[in-house]
Design an enzyme around this catalytic site. Structure first.
Site, mmCIF file in Angstrom:
data_model
loop_
_atom_site.group_PDB
_atom_site.id
_atom_site.type_symbol
_atom_site.label_atom_id
_atom_site.label_comp_id
_atom_site.label_asym_id
_atom_site.label_seq_id
_atom_site.Cartn_x
_atom_site.Cartn_y
_atom_site.Cartn_z
ATOM 1 N N GLN A 100 -15.191 25.863 -28.342
ATOM 2 C CA GLN A 100 -15.527 24.532 -29.039
ATOM 3 C C GLN A 100 -14.610 23.179 -28.640
ATOM 4 O O GLN A 100 -15.050 22.241 -28.917
ATOM 5 C CB GLN A 100 -15.273 24.938 -30.593
ATOM 6 C CG GLN A 100 -16.225 26.117 -31.163
ATOM 7 C CD GLN A 100 -16.012 26.237 -32.677
ATOM 8 O OE1 GLN A 100 -15.152 27.073 -32.964
ATOM 9 N NE2 GLN A 100 -16.726 25.586 -33.521
ATOM 10 N N TRP A 135 -9.298 24.951 -40.840
ATOM 11 C CA TRP A 135 -10.254 24.669 -39.816
ATOM 12 C C TRP A 135 -10.645 23.473 -40.105
ATOM 13 O O TRP A 135 -11.272 23.211 -40.926
ATOM 14 C CB TRP A 135 -11.624 25.716 -39.996
ATOM 15 C CG TRP A 135 -12.431 25.537 -38.877
ATOM 16 C CD1 TRP A 135 -13.354 24.498 -38.710
ATOM 17 C CD2 TRP A 135 -12.405 26.038 -37.262
ATOM 18 N NE1 TRP A 135 -14.048 24.670 -37.501
ATOM 19 C CE2 TRP A 135 -13.249 25.572 -36.681
ATOM 20 C CE3 TRP A 135 -11.410 27.045 -36.876
ATOM 21 C CZ2 TRP A 135 -13.483 25.858 -35.243
ATOM 22 C CZ3 TRP A 135 -11.718 27.414 -35.473
ATOM 23 C CH2 TRP A 135 -12.728 26.817 -34.799
ATOM 24 N N TYR A 179 -14.732 29.993 -46.551
ATOM 25 C CA TYR A 179 -15.372 28.490 -46.830
ATOM 26 C C TYR A 179 -15.926 28.368 -48.083
ATOM 27 O O TYR A 179 -15.765 27.391 -48.840
ATOM 28 C CB TYR A 179 -16.445 28.152 -45.892
ATOM 29 C CG TYR A 179 -15.530 27.957 -44.355
ATOM 30 C CD1 TYR A 179 -15.276 26.805 -43.746
ATOM 31 C CD2 TYR A 179 -15.537 29.135 -43.671
ATOM 32 C CE1 TYR A 179 -14.572 26.665 -42.540
ATOM 33 C CE2 TYR A 179 -14.905 29.147 -42.291
ATOM 34 C CZ TYR A 179 -14.540 27.882 -41.815
ATOM 35 O OH TYR A 179 -14.072 27.675 -40.643
ATOM 36 N N GLU A 226 -19.858 22.398 -32.978
ATOM 37 C CA GLU A 226 -19.994 23.254 -33.838
ATOM 38 C C GLU A 226 -21.107 24.208 -33.535
ATOM 39 O O GLU A 226 -21.929 24.241 -34.259
ATOM 40 C CB GLU A 226 -20.060 22.399 -35.305
ATOM 41 C CG GLU A 226 -20.245 23.288 -36.517
ATOM 42 C CD GLU A 226 -19.364 24.252 -37.015
ATOM 43 O OE1 GLU A 226 -18.345 24.255 -36.469
ATOM 44 O OE2 GLU A 226 -19.768 25.301 -37.719
ATOM 45 N N TRP A 227 -20.966 24.925 -32.661
ATOM 46 C CA TRP A 227 -22.203 25.911 -32.563
ATOM 47 C C TRP A 227 -23.572 25.530 -32.430
ATOM 48 O O TRP A 227 -23.926 24.531 -31.990
ATOM 49 C CB TRP A 227 -21.968 27.299 -33.253
ATOM 50 C CG TRP A 227 -20.322 27.680 -33.280
ATOM 51 C CD1 TRP A 227 -19.484 27.713 -34.203
ATOM 52 C CD2 TRP A 227 -19.635 28.235 -32.129
ATOM 53 N NE1 TRP A 227 -18.336 28.372 -34.011
ATOM 54 C CE2 TRP A 227 -18.353 28.633 -32.769
ATOM 55 C CE3 TRP A 227 -20.166 28.402 -30.904
ATOM 56 C CZ2 TRP A 227 -17.359 29.231 -31.821
ATOM 57 C CZ3 TRP A 227 -18.823 29.255 -29.970
ATOM 58 C CH2 TRP A 227 -17.659 29.305 -30.513
ATOM 59 N N ASN A 241 -12.867 37.493 -33.674
ATOM 60 C CA ASN A 241 -13.086 36.505 -34.740
ATOM 61 C C ASN A 241 -14.503 36.947 -35.330
ATOM 62 O O ASN A 241 -15.708 36.851 -34.833
ATOM 63 C CB ASN A 241 -13.139 35.160 -34.379
ATOM 64 C CG ASN A 241 -13.524 34.099 -35.317
ATOM 65 O OD1 ASN A 241 -12.685 33.728 -36.378
ATOM 66 N ND2 ASN A 241 -14.620 33.445 -35.524
ATOM 67 N N GLU A 242 -14.445 37.062 -36.839
ATOM 68 C CA GLU A 242 -15.813 37.114 -37.515
ATOM 69 C C GLU A 242 -16.883 37.907 -37.055
ATOM 70 O O GLU A 242 -17.760 37.296 -36.481
ATOM 71 C CB GLU A 242 -16.458 35.823 -37.737
ATOM 72 C CG GLU A 242 -15.304 34.974 -38.559
ATOM 73 C CD GLU A 242 -16.000 33.415 -39.040
ATOM 74 O OE1 GLU A 242 -17.432 33.217 -38.686
ATOM 75 O OE2 GLU A 242 -15.562 32.534 -39.652
ATOM 76 N N HIS A 264 -13.275 34.657 -29.438
ATOM 77 C CA HIS A 264 -13.853 33.950 -30.424
ATOM 78 C C HIS A 264 -15.134 33.527 -29.850
ATOM 79 O O HIS A 264 -15.559 32.428 -29.697
ATOM 80 C CB HIS A 264 -13.138 32.663 -30.577
ATOM 81 C CG HIS A 264 -13.704 32.147 -32.092
ATOM 82 N ND1 HIS A 264 -12.689 31.594 -33.061
ATOM 83 C CD2 HIS A 264 -14.796 31.406 -32.501
ATOM 84 C CE1 HIS A 264 -13.371 31.176 -33.879
ATOM 85 N NE2 HIS A 264 -14.468 31.019 -33.772
ATOM 86 N N ARG A 272 -3.455 28.196 -34.383
ATOM 87 C CA ARG A 272 -4.368 29.378 -34.018
ATOM 88 C C ARG A 272 -5.338 28.940 -32.854
ATOM 89 O O ARG A 272 -6.068 27.812 -33.408
ATOM 90 C CB ARG A 272 -5.085 29.930 -35.287
ATOM 91 C CG ARG A 272 -6.004 30.922 -34.984
ATOM 92 C CD ARG A 272 -6.625 31.662 -36.163
ATOM 93 N NE ARG A 272 -7.806 32.794 -35.935
ATOM 94 C CZ ARG A 272 -9.007 32.385 -35.958
ATOM 95 N NH1 ARG A 272 -9.456 31.399 -36.850
ATOM 96 N NH2 ARG A 272 -9.923 33.481 -35.463
ATOM 97 N N ASN A 324 -11.096 34.500 -42.999
ATOM 98 C CA ASN A 324 -11.911 32.955 -42.985
ATOM 99 C C ASN A 324 -12.989 32.918 -44.126
ATOM 100 O O ASN A 324 -13.501 33.850 -44.478
ATOM 101 C CB ASN A 324 -12.827 32.954 -41.690
ATOM 102 C CG ASN A 324 -12.055 32.906 -40.338
ATOM 103 O OD1 ASN A 324 -10.833 33.082 -40.358
ATOM 104 N ND2 ASN A 324 -12.699 33.071 -39.359
ATOM 105 N N GLU A 377 -8.605 30.673 -41.579
ATOM 106 C CA GLU A 377 -9.747 29.423 -41.651
ATOM 107 C C GLU A 377 -10.052 29.151 -42.867
ATOM 108 O O GLU A 377 -10.378 30.148 -43.597
ATOM 109 C CB GLU A 377 -11.139 29.682 -40.538
ATOM 110 C CG GLU A 377 -10.947 29.860 -39.128
ATOM 111 C CD GLU A 377 -12.116 30.062 -38.580
ATOM 112 O OE1 GLU A 377 -13.358 29.773 -39.031
ATOM 113 O OE2 GLU A 377 -11.928 30.723 -37.542
HETATM 114 C C1 GCO Z 1 -16.903 30.181 -37.883
HETATM 115 C C2 GCO Z 1 -16.177 30.111 -36.659
HETATM 116 C C3 GCO Z 1 -15.783 28.622 -36.457
HETATM 117 C C4 GCO Z 1 -16.598 27.638 -37.076
HETATM 118 C C5 GCO Z 1 -16.083 27.311 -38.589
HETATM 119 C C6 GCO Z 1 -17.190 26.341 -39.082
HETATM 120 O O1 GCO Z 1 -16.529 30.468 -39.032
HETATM 121 O O2 GCO Z 1 -18.116 30.159 -37.603
HETATM 122 O O3 GCO Z 1 -14.783 30.836 -36.989
HETATM 123 O O4 GCO Z 1 -15.796 28.837 -35.151
HETATM 124 O O5 GCO Z 1 -16.589 26.494 -36.504
HETATM 125 O O6 GCO Z 1 -16.491 28.390 -39.192
HETATM 126 O O7 GCO Z 1 -18.260 26.554 -39.323
#
Ligand code: GCO
Length: 471
Positions: A20, A428, A311, A435-436, A166-167, A122, A77, A309, A377
Site C-alpha cells: 500500500q 489505520w 472498524y 486502498e486495495w 494480517n486478516e 500483509h 506497524r 483490526n 488497526e
Molecule cells: C484491511 C487492511 C488494510 C486496509 C484497511 C482499510 O483491513 O483491509 O489491513 O490494509 O487498508 O483495513 O480498509
C-alpha cells in the site's frame, strides 16, 4: 469523555502495509508479488490505478519516520515485502538491496525512539509462490516458515513485536471466495476454506519456530492479527436474530480465533452449518477441511497477544433469500447490514459505531481467556465529495477526529471500567495510500498524500494533531 489513562507502557502508533505504501515495485531486484500482478490486470482496481509508486516510501522513508515522530508515536506497524526480500522465495538467495532497505528503516525508527511492530505478511505473496499453487498448496507452509525464519534472523535483534499474517479471513473471502483481491480466485465453495487451513498452519509453525529457535535470544512477542466487525441482533428478543449475529462473529472472527486462542478448531456453529450445506449439495464430507488432532494441537495457543483490526459494526438477522448474503464466505446464514441511524464514513462499508469496539473487546476478553489485546488497526476513510466538498485535500477532517476520539474513549472504558487487558492502539493509517480494490478513491490517512505530485508531498490533516494530543 471518561477520565483516566491507559497503561504507562501503552503502545501508540500508526499502521501501514508494504504494497500500500512502498512503491518501487520492480526496483533494485524486487520480485513480483500477487498484488503487482492483480493491480496490473485490466478492470481489477476501481480507478485503474496500482501500487507501482503509491507513497514511494521506498525512497521517502525518512519522511515517514519524521511524521511518526511528529505524531509522538511510540510504535509503528508496517509490513515486509516478501518478494523484495526473497525475490525467488529462496532464503539462500536474498535480495541485498531489500534487506538493506528494511535495515535502514528499522534503524531509523529506533534512532527516533519508535519501536517497530512488523507484519510478515500483509497480502503480497511472491508471484513465484503463487505460480506453484500459492496458499492453495500445502507447500506454502514450508515456504512461509523459511521466509519468517529469514526475517527473524535478519531483523529479530531489533524487532520485538511480530505479526505473522494480517486478516486471514479477508484474504480467504476476498482473494479466494469473491475474487476481488489478489490473486483474484473466485472459488467460494472450496479455495476459500482450503486457504484458511494453510494460513492457520503457516502461522502456527512460524510461532513455534520462533519459540524454539529465537525466543530465548531475541525475547520478542509474536501473534496474528484478526479483523472483526462487532455484530448485534437486529431484534435482541428474536432468537433467530441472536443466532445470526453470533454466527456472523463465529464465521469471521471465530474462524481463526477459535483455533488459535481457544481449542485448536473452528467454532462448532461453523463446522455444523458448512457440513449441512455440503450434504445438501450431495457431498459426503464438509467443504471445510477437517483439522486433525495433531494440527489442532499445533495451532492451539500460538499467540503472545491478540492482534485486533476493528472498524465497524453490523446488525444481523437470518437470511431469507440467497441474494442477501454478505459474501465473506458463501455458507453464511446471517444477513448483516448497518443501522440506518449510523453515520457513514468514507464510501461504503464503514459506519461509525464506537460502542461496538468496547463490546467487541469485552467479547474477545471473555471468549478467549482474557488475552492481552493490541488494536493493530482502527481508523476511518473520507471521500471529499461526501464529507467536505470544498476541502479537496480533506485537511479539515472533523469526522476522522471524532472517529478517533470516540473509539479511543470506548477503548479506555473497556480497559478502565471493564478490565480488558488492552496494551496498544495503532491507527489505520499514517498517510493516504493504495486502498486495495478501491485504489486511491478512499483515503484513510492522518496525512494527505498528493499522488499527482512526483514528490508525493505529505500534508498533515487536522486528525494528526488530534491523535497527537490524545497520545
Ligand atoms: C484491511 C487492511 C488494510 C486496509 C484497511 C482499510 O483491513 O483491509 O489491513 O490494509 O487498508 O483495513 O480498509
Amino acid at each position: 469523555m471518561i477520565k483516566g489513562h491507559f497503561r504507562k507502557d501503552f503502545m501508540w502508533g500508526a499502521a501501514t502495509a508494504s504494497y500500500q505504501i512502498e512503491g518501487a515495485w520492480d526496483k533494485d531486484g524486487k520480485g513480483q508479488s500477487i498484488w503487482d500482478t492483480y493491480a496490473h490486470t485490466e478492470g481489477a482496481i476501481e480507478d485503474g490505478t496500482n501500487g507501482d509508486i503509491t507513497c514511494d516510501t521506498y525512497h521517502k522513508y525518512l519522511e515517514d519516520i519524521k511524521m511518526l515522530k511528529r505524531l509522538k508515536a511510540t510504535h509503528y506497524r508496517f509490513s515486509l515485502s516478501w518478494s523484495r526480500l526473497l525475490p525467488t522465495a529462496d532464503s539462500s538467495a536474498p535480495n541485498a538491496a531489500g534487506v538493506a532497505f528494511y535495515n535502514k528503516f528499522i534503524d531509523g525508527l529506533l534512532a527516533n525512539n519508535i519501536k517497530p511492530c512488523v507484519t510478515l505478511y500483509h497480502w503480497d505473496l511472491p508471484q513465484c509462490v503463487q505460480d506453484k499453487g500459492g496458499w492453495q498448496s500445502e507447500d506454502v507452509v514450508e515456504k512461509f516458515k523459511e521466509y519468517a525464519d529469514f526475517c527473524f534472523s535478519q531483523f529479530g535483534d531489533r524487532v520485538k513485536l511480530w505479526v505473522t499474517i494480517n486478516e486471514p479471513h479477508v484474504q480467504c473471502g476476498f482473494g479466494f471466495g469473491m475474487g476481488i483481491h489478489a490473486p483474484g480466485i473466485k472459488d467460494p465453495m472450496n479455495a476459500c476454506y482450503q486457504v484458511s487451513r494453510t494460513m492457520l498452519l503457516s502461522h502456527a509453525h512460524t510461532y513455534r519456530m520462533y519459540s524454539s529457535k529465537y525466543r530465548a535470544k531475541q525475547n520478542g512477542l509474536i501473534s496474528i492479527t484478526l479483523n472483526s466487525d462487532w455484530c448485534e441482533p437486529k431484534d435482541p428478543s428474536n432468537p433467530d436474530h441472536v443466532k445470526a449475529a453470533q454466527f456472523y462473529i463465529d464465521a469471521t472472527l471465530g474462524w481463526f480465533a477459535h483455533p488459535i486462542f481457544k481449542d485448536g478448531d473452528y467454532p462448532d456453529s461453523m463446522k455444523e452449518h458448512i457440513l449441512e450445506m455440503s450434504k445438501a449439495q450431495g457431498l459426503k464430507n464438509s467443504r471445510l477441511p477437517v483439522l486433525s488432532e495433531q494440527e489442532k494441537n499445533l495451532i492451539k495457543g500460538t499467540y503472545d497477544f491478540f492482534g485486533l483490526n476493528h472498524y465497524t459494526t453490523r446488525l444481523a438477522e437470518q437470511i431469507t433469500d440467497e441474494t442477501q448474503a454478505f459474501a465473506i464466505h458463501p455458507d453464511m446464514p446471517s444477513f448483516v447490514y448497518p443501522d440506518p441511524s449510523w453515520e457513514r464514513a468514507g464510501k461504503q462499508w464503514l459506519f461509525i459505531v464506537p460502542t461496538g469496539l468496547r463490546k467487541l473487546l469485552n467479547y474477545i476478553s471473555k471468549t478467549y481467556g482474557d488475552p492481552s489485546i493490541i488494536i493493530t488497526e482502527n481508523g476511518c476513510s473520507t471521500k471529499h465529495s461526501v464529507n467536505n466538498p470544498g476541502d479537496t485535500k480533506q485537511l479539515e477532517d472533523e469526522q476522522r477526529c471524532r472517529f478517533i476520539t470516540s473509539y479511543l474513549n470506548e477503548a479506555l472504558k473497556a480497559h478502565l471500567l471493564d478490565g480488558v487487558d488492552l496494551r496498544g492502539y495503532f491507527l489505520w493509517t499514517l498517510m493516504d495510500n493504495f486502498e486495495w480494490a478501491a485504489g486511491y478513491t478512499e483515503r484513510f490517512g492522518l496525512y494527505h498524500v498528493d499522488f499527482e505530485d512526483p514528490a508525493r508531498t505529505r500534508t498533515p490533516r487536522k486528525s494528526a494533531a488530534t491523535f497527537t494530543k490524545i497520545i
